[in-house]
Design an enzyme around this catalytic site. Structure first.
Site: not given
Ligand code: MRU
Length: 360
Positions: A242, A253
């Site tokens: 992120d 995550k």
């Molecule tokens: O909470 P989320 O489902 O938005 O988290 C998503 C993630 O952690 C992904 O691994 C990250 O956003 C990369 S997406 C290409």
């Protein structure tokens, strides 16, 4: 990518509306949702109808276009920006896409803003697809190298966490792009899919998209990865991020850090796939400086699933009265990351590695 042979993106324009795949209904129902104003777009991001860093950015860009279609004044521009920027704190893509939209639109007369906003949002979405394809091509070489060391027909085993697949982006995904390209090139791959509690993005979304695209995979409970690595059953880990700092720390995550520790202890390569526009060069120390979203406790204390009669039901799974905590992300320090897979190349997770992406 494809669902049962039909090619999809996760977001598209239809007239004056923006249509998204409702990810809160997957894997049980494939439904779309029409967004027609800024507020609906912001709520869709907050409630994770759309999620995943790149898709959050693209959706926010389209939200600005919806905002400009309703009120293209300077005040309307600022209100749309301020509503969307506070939807989710960790993914840098949100900031990047919104800043880009605001800067460009502020240069224009109000009468020109709506048309320009639609065009810019569409180009942000197209750019995401092109970038992820580049990540796929660069990551494919790593999978090819691993495949070269395998006996005939033995698949390359890749572990992934959460969903950094096409559902988290406009198309291809980041962590999954090399996997889809390897699969399409005829390389045998098999993906260990972490279920990814509390929201089950692995079990619900990654498994759904891999399954519907025909990629062999197995869903595992979150704590299984270390055991598999100890027994030589994981050839590499590929995850998304992120936010990546200028020194190569990555926020992803919750639980990603534990997989990186297990990978380091077992000599398993730990790769992070990311679009370069999402490197936050204003931040050096990810643990101290990246804001970590905390979400509602119900995501931990409850789970939704499909009953035998087809109904979707939400049930409590925590003892009555016990408090819960829901940290949505953690930070993996650069020293645990084998390399960053970007559309500009594969580089070490370090200040030098990141700087080299723009050298020459
Ligand atoms: O909470 P989320 O489902 O938005 O988290 C998503 C993630 O952690 C992904 O691994 C990250 O956003 C990369 S997406 C290409």
């Amino acid at each position: 990518m494809k669902i049962d042979g039909k090619a999809y993106r996760t977001i598209w324009r239809e007239g004056d509306a923006v249509v998204v795949i409702d990810q809160t209904r997957l894997p049980f129902r494939l439904e779309t949702l029409r967004l027609t104003d800024v507020e609906a777009t912001a709520v869709a991001i907050e409630t994770m109808v759309v999620r995943g860093a790149p898709l959050i950015g693209a959706t926010a860009a389209y939200g600005m276009a919806l905002g400009m279609a309703g009120d293209a004044s300077d005040g309307g521009l600022e209100r749309a920006f301020q509503r969307l920027i506070r939807t989710r704190p960790t993914a840098i893509n949100l900031h990047w896409a919104l800043e880009r939209m605001r800067t460009r639109l502020a240069e224009l007369a109000p009468g020109e803003r709506a048309g320009a906003a639609w065009r810019l949002a569409a180009s942000i979405a197209d750019e995401d697809v092109a970038i992820n394809a580049g990540i796929g091509r660069n990551g494919l070489r790593l999978i090819e190298d691993l495949a070269a060391g395998k006996a005939d027909g033995e698949p390359v085993h890749i572990l992934t966490h959460c969903n950094a697949g096409w559902l988290a982006t406009v198309d291809w995904g980041t962590a999954t792009a090399p996997i889809y390209m390897a699969h399409e090139a005829g390389i045998a791959v098999h993906v260990w899919v972490d279920e990814t509690r509390p929201r089950n993005q692995g079990a619900f979304l990654t498994a759904y998209e891999l399954g519907h695209h025909g990629v062999p995979h197995t869903v595992i409970a979150d704590n299984t990865g270390g055991h598999l690595m100890q027994h030589g059953m994981v050839d590499c880990v590929i995850v998304g991020t992120d936010r990546t700092t200028a020194h190569g720390d990555v926020a992803n995550k919750i639980g990603t850090y534990l997989k990186a520790l297990a990978a380091a202890d077992n000599g398993v390569p730990f790769y992070v796939a990311l679009p370069t526009p999402t490197i936050d060069r204003t931040i050096a120390d990810g643990i101290k400086e990246i804001p970590i979203e905390q979400r509602g406790g119900a995501e931990v204390s409850e789970v939704t699933g499909r009953c035998a009669d087809g109904r979707l039901e939400t049930v409590r799974i925590v003892a009555d009265g016990s408090p819960v905590a829901n940290y949505a992300f953690d930070v993996t320090p650069a020293r645990l990351v084998t390399a960053l897979i970007t559309e500009r190349g594969v580089v070490p997770a370090s200040a030098e590695g990141i700087a080299s992406l723009w050298a020459g």
